[in-house]
Design a protein around this motif. Structure first.
Motif, short mmCIF file in Angstrom:
data_model
loop_
_atom_site.label_atom_id
_atom_site.label_comp_id
_atom_site.label_asym_id
_atom_site.label_seq_id
_atom_site.Cartn_x
_atom_site.Cartn_y
_atom_site.Cartn_z
N ILE A 36 0.84 -1.20 0.00
CA ILE A 36 0.00 0.00 0.00
C ILE A 36 0.88 1.25 0.00
N ARG A 37 0.47 2.22 -0.83
CA ARG A 37 1.20 3.48 -0.96
C ARG A 37 0.19 4.60 -1.06
N GLY A 38 0.55 5.76 -0.58
CA GLY A 38 -0.32 6.93 -0.71
C GLY A 38 -0.60 7.58 0.63
N THR A 39 -1.44 8.59 0.55
CA THR A 39 -1.81 9.38 1.72
C THR A 39 -3.23 9.04 2.14
N ARG A 40 -3.43 8.86 3.43
CA ARG A 40 -4.75 8.54 3.97
C ARG A 40 -5.78 9.55 3.44
N GLY A 41 -6.90 9.06 3.00
CA GLY A 41 -7.95 9.91 2.47
C GLY A 41 -7.96 9.96 0.95
N TYR A 42 -6.83 9.67 0.33
CA TYR A 42 -6.73 9.68 -1.13
C TYR A 42 -6.50 8.29 -1.69
N VAL A 43 -6.34 7.31 -0.83
CA VAL A 43 -6.02 5.95 -1.24
C VAL A 43 -7.27 5.24 -1.76
N ALA A 44 -7.16 4.66 -2.94
CA ALA A 44 -8.28 3.95 -3.57
C ALA A 44 -8.59 2.66 -2.82
N PRO A 45 -9.85 2.23 -2.85
CA PRO A 45 -10.25 1.01 -2.14
C PRO A 45 -9.48 -0.24 -2.57
N GLU A 46 -8.99 -0.29 -3.80
CA GLU A 46 -8.24 -1.46 -4.27
C GLU A 46 -7.05 -1.80 -3.38
N TRP A 47 -6.45 -0.77 -2.79
CA TRP A 47 -5.30 -1.00 -1.93
C TRP A 47 -5.65 -1.89 -0.74
N PHE A 48 -6.89 -1.84 -0.28
CA PHE A 48 -7.30 -2.58 0.91
C PHE A 48 -7.86 -3.96 0.59
N ARG A 49 -8.00 -4.28 -0.68
CA ARG A 49 -8.57 -5.56 -1.10
C ARG A 49 -7.52 -6.58 -1.50
N ASN A 50 -6.26 -6.25 -1.32
CA ASN A 50 -5.17 -7.14 -1.73
C ASN A 50 -5.28 -7.57 -3.18
N SER A 51 -5.77 -6.65 -4.03
CA SER A 51 -5.87 -6.95 -5.45
C SER A 51 -4.79 -6.19 -6.19
N SER A 52 -4.62 -6.52 -7.47
CA SER A 52 -3.62 -5.85 -8.29
C SER A 52 -3.97 -4.38 -8.42
N ILE A 53 -2.93 -3.57 -8.52
CA ILE A 53 -3.09 -2.13 -8.62
C ILE A 53 -2.95 -1.70 -10.08
N MET A 54 -3.85 -0.83 -10.52
CA MET A 54 -3.84 -0.31 -11.88
C MET A 54 -3.76 1.21 -11.82
N PRO A 55 -3.52 1.86 -12.95
CA PRO A 55 -3.48 3.33 -12.96
C PRO A 55 -4.76 3.98 -12.43
N LYS A 56 -5.84 3.24 -12.37
CA LYS A 56 -7.11 3.78 -11.87
C LYS A 56 -7.00 4.27 -10.43
N VAL A 57 -6.01 3.78 -9.67
CA VAL A 57 -5.87 4.27 -8.29
C VAL A 57 -5.55 5.76 -8.28
N ASP A 58 -4.81 6.24 -9.31
CA ASP A 58 -4.53 7.67 -9.42
C ASP A 58 -5.79 8.44 -9.80
N VAL A 59 -6.63 7.84 -10.63
CA VAL A 59 -7.89 8.49 -11.04
C VAL A 59 -8.79 8.66 -9.82
N TYR A 60 -8.83 7.65 -8.94
CA TYR A 60 -9.60 7.74 -7.71
C TYR A 60 -9.09 8.90 -6.85
N SER A 61 -7.77 8.97 -6.67
CA SER A 61 -7.18 10.04 -5.85
C SER A 61 -7.48 11.41 -6.44
N TYR A 62 -7.41 11.51 -7.75
CA TYR A 62 -7.72 12.77 -8.43
C TYR A 62 -9.18 13.14 -8.19
#
Length: 132
Positions: free
Chosen positions: A51-77
């Motif tokens: 898991i990487r990022g700042t609390r409050g901007y972290v996409a839910p995928e990080w907590f599901r132990n699933s693969s990370i895609m560029p969409k995590v940045d879209v969520y944060s944005y």
């Protein structure tokens, strides 16, 4: 879009937030602080990482132990845009309950209850009170 589609290798920034968006002399936004970024190879669309990022901007995928895609940045944005629209931080402990303290939960609840107007109630630029 540049990081995810234009670069030869995709870059997942992992920490999109207001503090990491800088403006140049022409007010053009520039993304900064790539300390947590993850580089994808040409044939990769997702990756495994801690898991990487700042609390409050972290996409839910990080907590599901699933693969990370560029969409995590879209969520944060998107969270960053909600902060601008709602004039609130991602975490506001001065709110009455936990679901209202977490911006994404509060926005979802307002949407679900069809009370979107509540999201901008503090926006004085509308020229009218939205405390309906």
């Amino acid at each position: 879009m540049y990081l995810h589609e234009v670069c030869e290798s995709q870059i997942i920034h992992c920490d999109i937030k207001p503090q990491n968006i800088l403006l140049d002399e022409f007010y053009t936004p520039k993304i900064a602080d790539f300390g947590m970024a993850k580089l994808l190879q040409l044939d990769q669309t997702r990756t495994e990482t801690d898991i990487r990022g700042t609390r409050g901007y972290v996409a839910p995928e990080w907590f599901r132990n699933s693969s990370i895609m560029p969409k995590v940045d879209v969520y944060s944005y998107g969270i960053m845009l909600l902060e601008i629209i709602c004039c609130r931080k991602t975490l506001d402990l001065d709110q009455g309950c936990v679901r209202e303290a977490i911006l994404s939960e509060w926005v979802y609840d307002c949407f679900h209850k069809e009370k979107i107007h509540v999201l901008v109630k503090e926006d004085r630029s509308l020229g009218r009170s939205t405390n309906v």
